[in-house]
Design a protein around this motif. Structure first.
Motif: not given
Length: 134
Positions: A15-40
């Motif tokens: 569960x802890x690894x799952x939560x860390x992975x979700x946070x990583x995806x969230x950071x990637x989504x809000x990062x303005x330097x990342x492709x906003x339309x690409x699927x995670x």
């Protein structure tokens, strides 16, 4: 015997690894330097390995698929001094001095006062009409 749930596997390790992975995806989504339309993506993998004594070993992994960097583009202007051969390059439209244009018969641009925002030459002498036939 205690129930097995997602939160209890490996004392909460999965569960802890799952939560860390979700946070990583969230950071990637809000990062303005990342492709906003690409699927995670996020994959939780559980492998069950039967043992000879009746027990089952469980191996787990949590993997993420993140978006890559956003593609960018720019326009560079390049010029070369005909006398010295010096090459100058600058980025267009970035409030940086633009490359001066030189021609083979010209000794270089004359020093004149100009408006840097409009590029207009200030206090230019007017000598009357220009004879284009000459």
């Amino acid at each position: 015997m205690a129930k097995i749930t997602f939160d209890t596997i490996d004392g909460g390790g999965l569960a802890e690894q799952f939560r860390l992975a979700l946070a990583q995806i969230g950071r990637n989504i809000i990062d303005p330097n990342m492709d906003p339309k690409e699927k995670r993506g996020l994959v939780v993998n559980l492998n069950f390995i039967p043992g000879e004594t009746g027990g089952i070993n469980v191996e787990y992994s949590v993997k993420t698929k993140l978006a890559g960097s956003r593609k960018g583009s720019s326009l560079f202007l390049i010029g070369q001094d005909a006398k010295s051969g010096k090459i100058s390059m600058t980025e267009y439209g970035n409030n940086r001095p633009q490359v001066a244009v030189y021609s083979a018969g010209n000794s270089g641009p004359a020093e004149k006062e100009c408006d840097p925002d409009a590029g207009e030459i200030l206090n230019e002498e007017t000598r009357g009409p220009i004879d284009l036939r000459a």
